[in-house]
Structure formats: C-alpha cells, structure tokens
Design an enzyme around this catalytic site. Sequence first.
Site, PDB file in Angstrom:
ATOM      1  N   ASN A 162      63.134 -14.948  89.404  1.00 55.95           N
ATOM      2  CA  ASN A 162      64.452 -14.896  88.773  1.00 55.95           C
ATOM      3  C   ASN A 162      64.318 -15.008  87.260  1.00 55.95           C
ATOM      4  OD1 ASN A 162      65.708 -14.844  91.324  1.00 55.95           O
ATOM      5  ND2 ASN A 162      65.617 -17.075  91.480  1.00 55.95           N
ATOM      6  N   HIS A 187      58.807 -17.068  93.742  1.00 57.99           N
ATOM      7  CA  HIS A 187      59.221 -17.605  95.042  1.00 57.99           C
ATOM      8  C   HIS A 187      58.509 -16.775  96.110  1.00 57.99           C
ATOM      9  CE1 HIS A 187      62.893 -19.918  93.720  1.00 57.99           C
ATOM     10  NE2 HIS A 187      62.804 -19.084  92.706  1.00 57.99           N
ATOM     11  N   HIS A 219      58.052 -18.700  87.818  1.00 52.76           N
ATOM     12  CA  HIS A 219      57.561 -19.024  89.150  1.00 52.76           C
ATOM     13  C   HIS A 219      57.910 -17.892  90.086  1.00 52.76           C
ATOM     14  CE1 HIS A 219      61.468 -20.823  88.230  1.00 52.76           C
ATOM     15  NE2 HIS A 219      61.831 -20.527  89.469  1.00 52.76           N
ATOM     16  N   VAL A 242      64.661 -23.234  86.414  1.00 53.96           N
ATOM     17  CA  VAL A 242      63.507 -23.913  85.810  1.00 53.96           C
ATOM     18  C   VAL A 242      62.808 -22.894  84.908  1.00 53.96           C
ATOM     19  CG1 VAL A 242      61.354 -25.146  86.203  1.00 53.96           C
ATOM     20  CG2 VAL A 242      63.240 -25.403  87.842  1.00 53.96           C
ATOM     21  N   ASP A 294      58.729 -25.455  97.906  1.00 51.41           N
ATOM     22  CA  ASP A 294      60.008 -25.637  97.217  1.00 51.41           C
ATOM     23  C   ASP A 294      60.716 -26.848  97.823  1.00 51.41           C
ATOM     24  OD1 ASP A 294      62.060 -23.502  95.512  1.00 51.41           O
ATOM     25  OD2 ASP A 294      62.942 -25.226  96.528  1.00 51.41           O
ATOM     26  N   ILE A 295      61.331 -27.647  96.953  1.00 47.45           N
ATOM     27  CA  ILE A 295      61.990 -28.876  97.395  1.00 47.45           C
ATOM     28  C   ILE A 295      63.258 -28.569  98.218  1.00 47.45           C
ATOM     29  CG2 ILE A 295      63.580 -29.283  95.457  1.00 47.45           C
ATOM     30  CD1 ILE A 295      62.402 -32.131  95.309  1.00 47.45           C
TER      31      ILE A 295
END
Length: 122
Positions: free
Chosen positions: A88, A103, A101, A97, A31-32
């Site tokens: 989420n 996390h 995905h 986004v 993750d950025i």
Amino acid sequence: MAEETIFSKIINREIPADIVYEDDHALAFKDINPQAPVHLLIIPKQPIATINDIDDETAATVGHLYVVASKIAAEQGFAEDGYRCVMNCNEHGGQTVYHIHLHLLAGKPLGWPPYTDNKKQG
Ligand code: 5GP
C-alpha cells in the site's frame, strides 16, 4: 529515508514480533491483525518510507522482498495454491506504517477486488 517506525523497532528487537524469516536484507513476521489465514509482512531492513521513495539504488532491495515471499510460500506449502502480495502507498492506498512492507496473504481463495470503496454513494 523513513523515520523511526514500529517496524524499525521490530527489526531492532525493541518490540516483539512473531518472526518467520530473516536474512541480511529483509525480515518477515506475522501481521498483528491478520486478514487471511496466513498474513505476513515482509520488510526491508533498510528503512524506505513509501513506494514513492524507491529509486534505482533501492530497487534491488525491494525486489528481494518478492524473492522472500516466494521462498516463504514454498517453505510453508502454499506456493502452488497461490497467494497475494500487496504493498500500500500513502493515505489513499491505505498505508498506515511508513516503512514499506509487502503484505503476503494466503491460506484461502482471496476475493477480488481487495478494497472497500469508502466514498458515500449518491
Ligand atoms: P499498511 O496499512 O501500512 O499497509 O499495513 C500495516 C500493517 O501493519 C497492518 O496490517 C497492521 O495490522 C500491521 N501492524 C501494525 N502494527 C503492528 C505491530 O506492532 N506488529 C505487527 N506484527 N504488525 C503490525
């Protein structure tokens, strides 16, 4: 089906990411904006916008994301200490986004509950 997102661009190598795992159906990258010492995003290569879009046909693809999480946890050595997987959904879930995905958060004891209530008190 999901629209083109930043994550499709990562899958297609149109933008860079620190990729830690890839197979025919999934990709995992850092993750950025990490929220824990380890914070990875595990995504299906098939674009699915939200949890609400998962159906019987895509269930195995989504379930596979957890197989990848457990493989990475074993490979990176935090399976026994433990970790958290979070997905989420939509605005109230904090999704930003719209390509689902998972996390994967690890590397320290993680607080619970994991959210901040944005409602004003009183
Ligand atoms: P969400 O809020 O949708 O559950 O999570 C989206 C996550 O994607 C966030 O944790 C955010 O930091 C991460 N993210 C957004 N844009 C990028 C990007 O371009 N590259 C990477 N590696 N992560 C991103």
